[in-house]
Design an enzyme around this catalytic site. Sequence first.
Site, short mmCIF file in Angstrom:
data_model
loop_
_atom_site.label_atom_id
_atom_site.label_comp_id
_atom_site.label_asym_id
_atom_site.label_seq_id
_atom_site.Cartn_x
_atom_site.Cartn_y
_atom_site.Cartn_z
N ALA A 34 -1.81 -1.03 -11.27
CA ALA A 34 -2.34 0.06 -10.43
C ALA A 34 -3.60 0.69 -11.00
CB ALA A 34 -1.29 1.15 -10.20
N GLY A 35 -4.50 1.00 -10.08
CA GLY A 35 -5.71 1.73 -10.45
C GLY A 35 -6.86 0.86 -10.93
N LYS B 57 10.28 -5.14 -9.19
CA LYS B 57 9.43 -4.09 -9.76
C LYS B 57 10.01 -2.74 -9.36
CE LYS B 57 5.05 -1.80 -9.12
NZ LYS B 57 3.73 -1.81 -8.51
N ASN C 17 -3.86 -4.75 -6.41
CA ASN C 17 -3.85 -4.98 -4.96
C ASN C 17 -5.14 -4.46 -4.31
OD1 ASN C 17 -1.20 -4.75 -2.50
ND2 ASN C 17 -3.35 -4.98 -2.11
C1 DXP Z 1 1.22 -3.65 -4.64
C2 DXP Z 1 1.76 -2.71 -5.61
O1 DXP Z 1 2.75 -2.94 -6.26
C3 DXP Z 1 1.03 -1.45 -5.80
O2 DXP Z 1 1.90 -0.40 -5.68
C4 DXP Z 1 0.40 -1.56 -7.15
O3 DXP Z 1 0.78 -0.59 -7.99
C5 DXP Z 1 -1.06 -1.85 -7.07
O4 DXP Z 1 -1.89 -0.75 -7.16
P1 DXP Z 1 -3.43 -0.88 -6.78
O5 DXP Z 1 -3.46 -1.05 -5.30
O6 DXP Z 1 -4.06 0.38 -7.26
O7 DXP Z 1 -3.97 -2.10 -7.47
#
Ligand code: DXP
Length: 255
Positions: A183-184, A96, A205
């Site tokens: 993310a988000g 990634k 995450n």
């Molecule tokens: C674990 C990872 O790759 C993070 O950088 C990802 O972008 C998740 O983001 P959140 O924690 O907002 O779900």
Amino acid sequence: MLRIGDYSFKSRLFLGTGKYKDARTQKEAVQASETEVLTFAVRRMNLFDESQPDPFESMDLSGFRLLPNTAGAKTAEEAVRVAHIAAAADMCDMIKVEVIGCDKTLLPDPVETIKASETLLEEGYTVLAYTSDDVVLARRLQDLGVHAVMPGAAPIGTGLGIINPYNLSHIVEQADVPVIVDAGIGSPKDAAQAMELGADGILLNTAVSGAEDPVKMAEAMKYGLEAGKLGYEAGRIEKKYYAQATSPTEGLSRL
Ligand SMILES: CC(=O)[C@@H](O)[C@H](O)COP(=O)(O)O
């Protein structure tokens, strides 16, 4: 089945491994999510310094595809170096590409993301590119040959959910590679919304690791994602401005 490069997945939920309160919770949350893909920041691994904590201490990684990320990189050069480290440690099924361009928003640097993706593609990596929800940038990354685009729902760690569903639906409409919303994401409804917009998968995450009950939340995210995917396939009704009776009144005798 979700296909990314040479890999196929039944689960469309990719899970990050950071910020869990303990290794046992992390392991149980991963199990509850039924994810097949784990992502981790290479810079937080104890690959070369065994005095550092091992983020996978209680995990058997054999059943998972590993998606190391280049978090912490601010230039293409750094991101490429981090990818090389993951590959050298044999922990890199896919990579990634995450090149951060703004410390406050943690939004990606588009120019460096493109440069890093280009180099890693030339070197034969399976590249998943983390990008903002910019429609044109997602297109440019696809044209480059990335194996998946990963537009953010909102800045990392905010849990704000999908800030710009309009952009996201355009990214999906124009996509010829999988779109993994990354993310988000804050709650299962965000996961459902992303899938209802036609995304192919979700990476998250914080929403799980930071929940009061991460294991329950991991399971909830799995169902949210599945519900959204089913809803998308089922085809939702059109939104109408005026009410329309559920039981038609035509042909009814007058009382
Ligand atoms: C674990 C990872 O790759 C993070 O950088 C990802 O972008 C998740 O983001 P959140 O924690 O907002 O779900």
